[in-house]
Design a protein around this motif. Structure first.
Motif, mmCIF file in Angstrom:
data_model
loop_
_atom_site.group_PDB
_atom_site.id
_atom_site.type_symbol
_atom_site.label_atom_id
_atom_site.label_comp_id
_atom_site.label_asym_id
_atom_site.label_seq_id
_atom_site.Cartn_x
_atom_site.Cartn_y
_atom_site.Cartn_z
ATOM 1 N N ASN A 131 -11.463 -1.252 11.429
ATOM 2 C CA ASN A 131 -11.599 -2.335 12.171
ATOM 3 C C ASN A 131 -10.496 -2.653 12.821
ATOM 4 N N GLN A 132 -9.440 -2.212 12.659
ATOM 5 C CA GLN A 132 -8.023 -2.447 13.305
ATOM 6 C C GLN A 132 -7.726 -3.803 13.057
ATOM 7 N N TRP A 133 -7.879 -4.547 12.052
ATOM 8 C CA TRP A 133 -7.532 -5.796 11.657
ATOM 9 C C TRP A 133 -7.683 -5.984 10.230
ATOM 10 N N GLY A 134 -6.625 -6.713 9.554
ATOM 11 C CA GLY A 134 -6.606 -6.912 7.932
ATOM 12 C C GLY A 134 -5.580 -7.953 7.685
ATOM 13 N N ARG A 135 -5.777 -8.524 6.589
ATOM 14 C CA ARG A 135 -4.579 -9.357 5.888
ATOM 15 C C ARG A 135 -4.627 -9.049 4.371
ATOM 16 N N ILE A 136 -3.337 -8.808 3.899
ATOM 17 C CA ILE A 136 -3.403 -8.539 2.407
ATOM 18 C C ILE A 136 -2.277 -9.419 1.879
ATOM 19 N N ILE A 137 -2.718 -10.314 1.009
ATOM 20 C CA ILE A 137 -2.011 -11.342 0.528
ATOM 21 C C ILE A 137 -1.563 -11.007 -1.197
ATOM 22 N N ASN A 138 -0.364 -10.843 -1.460
ATOM 23 C CA ASN A 138 -0.348 -10.669 -2.897
ATOM 24 C C ASN A 138 0.431 -11.900 -3.628
ATOM 25 N N LEU A 139 -0.383 -12.472 -4.416
ATOM 26 C CA LEU A 139 0.217 -13.454 -5.234
ATOM 27 C C LEU A 139 1.308 -12.989 -6.421
ATOM 28 N N THR A 140 2.432 -13.012 -6.476
ATOM 29 C CA THR A 140 3.542 -12.237 -7.503
ATOM 30 C C THR A 140 3.994 -13.178 -8.206
ATOM 31 N N ARG A 171 0.628 -1.056 12.938
ATOM 32 C CA ARG A 171 -0.019 -0.715 14.252
ATOM 33 C C ARG A 171 -1.587 -0.528 14.032
ATOM 34 N N ASP A 172 -2.050 -0.890 12.733
ATOM 35 C CA ASP A 172 -3.446 -1.115 12.588
ATOM 36 C C ASP A 172 -3.987 -2.642 12.648
ATOM 37 N N GLY A 173 -2.816 -3.578 12.809
ATOM 38 C CA GLY A 173 -3.371 -4.813 12.886
ATOM 39 C C GLY A 173 -3.336 -5.488 11.603
#
Length: 250
Positions: A131-140, A171-173
């Motif tokens: 989908n050329q969009w994403g968000r990855i959040i890591n709680l560390t 580049r994949d958003g």
């Protein structure tokens, strides 16, 4: 501010309590469709009942350290939503040691705090790329060790892996960021680390410049913002949310 999150599909791991629960609520309030992953179904069902009317989250009861967890989660997300836009890797655990720690403790800490989240992320990234969009959040967690804690090493591993991932996926958003909390009121803090109000107050007065221990929502608001389209130019970062406790200037 409209965070433009309405209709985005988000998976939150470790959603049954503490930071994961607060982040899930914040994302739901912004209009996200949710998948909630943890091992304790009753707590997930309680959370689902507290979300806005019509939210109807997907509940995934899963040991996220299982070797096939990534494949199972991806299949569940595909079946219910057909995609995954946002992944919040929240599940994890501190491992403070009174000695050097056994090999088993160190291996377990690396599995829980690094490999499990990495496997789930790698399973879901292709859906974001499609989908050329994403968000990855890591709680560390902190990388400024005060004692031997088997979780410190995997925290550092997550930060390095996430930085590399951000360069590959930009580049994949897709953005990738890590959030190490300072002392935040949570199940671990209240039950294991600082079980009394007196201990929490004394530590905050001594160590936290703002003078108090944070609440789960203090993490949830920054995590939710980083999940939004508005945060498109923030990636590969390690952002400490700790009331100024950390002493390093960078």
């Amino acid at each position: 501010m409209d965070l433009q999150l309405t209709g985005k599909v988000a998976l939150v791991t470790g959603a049954s309590a503490g930071l994961g629960r607060a982040i899930a609520k914040e994302l739901a309030a912004e209009g996200c469709k949710l998948a909630l992953l943890a091992r304790r179904r009753p707590l997930l069902e309680e959370l689902a009942a507290e979300l806005p009317a019509g939210a109807e989250p997907l509940i995934i009861v899963q040991d996220f350290t299982a070797k096939d967890a990534g494949e199972k989660v991806r299949a569940a997300m595909q079946a219910r939503f057909g995609r995954c836009d946002i992944l919040v890797n929240n599940a994890g655990s501190s491992r403070p040691q009174t000695d050097l720690g056994t090999d088993e403790v160190w291996m377990e800490a690396m599995e829980i705090n690094f490999h499990a989240g990495r496997r789930i992320t790698h399973a879901l990234v292709p859906m974001m790329q499609e989908n050329q969009w994403g968000r990855i959040i890591n709680l560390t967690g902190q990388d400024e060790p005060f004692m031997v804690n088997a979780a410190n090493a995997p925290n550092g591993a997550v930060h390095i892996w996430a930085k590399a991932l951000s360069r590959v996926l930009g580049r994949d958003g897709i953005t990738v960021n890590s959030l190490p909390p300072g002392r935040i009121r949570s199940e671990q803090i209240d039950q294991r680390i600082m079980p009394t109000e007196e201990a929490r107050r004394a530590w905050a007065e001594r160590e936290v410049p703002v003078g108090y221990i944070g609440e789960a929502r203090d993490m949830a608001v920054i995590a939710t913002f980083l999940c939004s389209p508005l945060a498109r130019y923030i990636t590969g970062q390690v952002i400490h949310v700790d009331g100024g406790t950390r002493r390093f200037s960078h």
